[in-house]
Design a protein around this motif. Structure first.
Motif, PDB file in Angstrom:
ATOM      1  N   TYR B  50      -5.105  -7.029  -1.527  1.00 17.16           N
ATOM      2  CA  TYR B  50      -4.369  -5.780  -1.533  1.00 17.16           C
ATOM      3  C   TYR B  50      -4.604  -5.073  -0.198  1.00 17.16           C
ATOM      4  O   TYR B  50      -5.741  -4.802   0.184  1.00 17.16           O
ATOM      5  CB  TYR B  50      -4.825  -4.872  -2.684  1.00 17.16           C
ATOM      6  N   LEU B  51      -3.494  -4.762   0.474  1.00 20.50           N
ATOM      7  CA  LEU B  51      -3.591  -4.026   1.737  1.00 20.50           C
ATOM      8  C   LEU B  51      -3.022  -2.624   1.590  1.00 20.50           C
ATOM      9  O   LEU B  51      -3.648  -1.632   1.982  1.00 20.50           O
ATOM     10  CB  LEU B  51      -2.864  -4.776   2.852  1.00 20.50           C
ATOM     11  N   SER B  52      -1.820  -2.543   1.034  1.00 17.89           N
ATOM     12  CA  SER B  52      -1.159  -1.249   0.819  1.00 17.89           C
ATOM     13  C   SER B  52       0.068  -1.510  -0.036  1.00 17.89           C
ATOM     14  O   SER B  52       0.386  -2.648  -0.370  1.00 17.89           O
ATOM     15  CB  SER B  52      -0.774  -0.596   2.141  1.00 17.89           C
ATOM     16  N   GLY B  53       0.764  -0.437  -0.406  1.00 21.01           N
ATOM     17  CA  GLY B  53       2.004  -0.590  -1.154  1.00 21.01           C
ATOM     18  C   GLY B  53       1.755  -0.821  -2.629  1.00 21.01           C
ATOM     19  O   GLY B  53       0.881  -0.196  -3.232  1.00 21.01           O
ATOM     20  N   SER B  54       2.520  -1.743  -3.209  1.00 21.81           N
ATOM     21  CA  SER B  54       2.411  -2.015  -4.642  1.00 21.81           C
ATOM     22  C   SER B  54       0.977  -2.340  -5.031  1.00 21.81           C
ATOM     23  O   SER B  54       0.310  -3.143  -4.388  1.00 21.81           O
ATOM     24  CB  SER B  54       3.311  -3.185  -5.028  1.00 21.81           C
ATOM     25  N   THR B  55       0.522  -1.711  -6.091  1.00 21.58           N
ATOM     26  CA  THR B  55      -0.877  -1.911  -6.500  1.00 21.58           C
ATOM     27  C   THR B  55      -1.099  -3.220  -7.229  1.00 21.58           C
ATOM     28  O   THR B  55      -2.232  -3.625  -7.452  1.00 21.58           O
ATOM     29  CB  THR B  55      -1.343  -0.752  -7.395  1.00 21.58           C
ATOM     30  N   LEU B  56      -0.023  -3.891  -7.602  1.00 23.98           N
ATOM     31  CA  LEU B  56      -0.129  -5.183  -8.275  1.00 23.98           C
ATOM     32  C   LEU B  56       0.183  -6.287  -7.276  1.00 23.98           C
ATOM     33  O   LEU B  56       1.243  -6.306  -6.677  1.00 23.98           O
ATOM     34  CB  LEU B  56       0.843  -5.253  -9.452  1.00 23.98           C
TER      35      LEU B  56
END
Lengths: 113, 114
Positions: B50-56
């Motif tokens: 996970y980097l950014s944006g959608s949490t899934l």
């Protein structure tokens, strides 16, 4: 497919011997890392490098030393091996300014008698 | 500084059952989050991040993880596991602006039984 190599894969050596664990990568990555991993435990960063002639100690204190004379090569040396150095040593490399994937070699299992 | 806690050291599960591997982290700065997998006698491979944006976020082999900022968690899930998923799974965190260094959890050994 990431190309990062470690030799030897396994090493059994007596106390007091000098050893060098080799790590090479063919991806041209600027960043390289050494981790120490004991069975069932987390990886601990012991050394890292952000480029040629740049080396830093990691979060876990280690008696080993490293050098980075060429981009692709990041050897780790123990001047006098001791049983407490018995562990698995993993080398990794990456490229980027944060959040990048680290690519790992297969590791060297070291046993010091 | 960051730290990572994987709440289960071993998770045995039967083939085709769902599984969840739990990971909690602490950090004083924003973070990137990772799951790495280590098959026997091999180095670690990235599973997802996970980097950014959608949490899934999802992996190509059916795993997914959800970043939960309020609970500081990044649990890994798969709805139906295979024998080939047997491996050690490591959660890791990297602080933003801290050069890409990873802090790893203790690992969770997933053992899938037929």
């Amino acid at each position: 497919e990431a190309d990062i190599y470690q030799t030897p894969r396994y090493l059994v050596i007596g106390t007091g011997k000098k050893i060098t664990l080799e790590c090479s990568q063919t991806m041209g990555h600027d960043k390289m890392y050494w981790y120490q991993q004991d069975p069932g435990m987390e990886l601990h960063l012991i050394h890292y490098s952000y480029g040629v002639n740049s080396t830093e100690k990691g979060d876990l204190s280690s008696e080993s030393t490293v050098s980075r004379i060429r981009t692709e090569h990041f050897p780790l040396t123990l001047e006098s091996a001791r049983p407490s150095h018995t562990s698995q040593y993993l080398c990794a490399s990456s490229e980027g300014s944060g959040g990048e994937t680290q690519y790992f070699g297969p590791g060297t299992r070291l046993l010091v008698l | 500084a960051q730290s990572v806690t994987q709440l289960d050291s071993q998770v045995p599960v039967f083939e085709e059952a769902p599984v969840e591997l739990r990971c909690n982290y602490s950090s004083s700065v924003s973070v990137y989050l990772f799951w790495y997998v280590q098959y026997p006698n091999q180095g670690l491979q990235l599973l997802l991040k996970y980097l950014s944006g959608s949490t899934l976020v999802e992996s190509i082999n059916g795993f997914e993880a959800e970043f939960n900022k309020s609970q500081t968690s990044f649990h890994l899930r798969k709805p139906s596991v295979h024998i080939s998923d047997t491996a050690e799974y490591f959660c890791a965190v990297s602080g933003r602006g801290q050069g890409g260094k990873l802090i790893f959890g203790q690992g969770t050994e997933l053992s899938v039984k037929p």
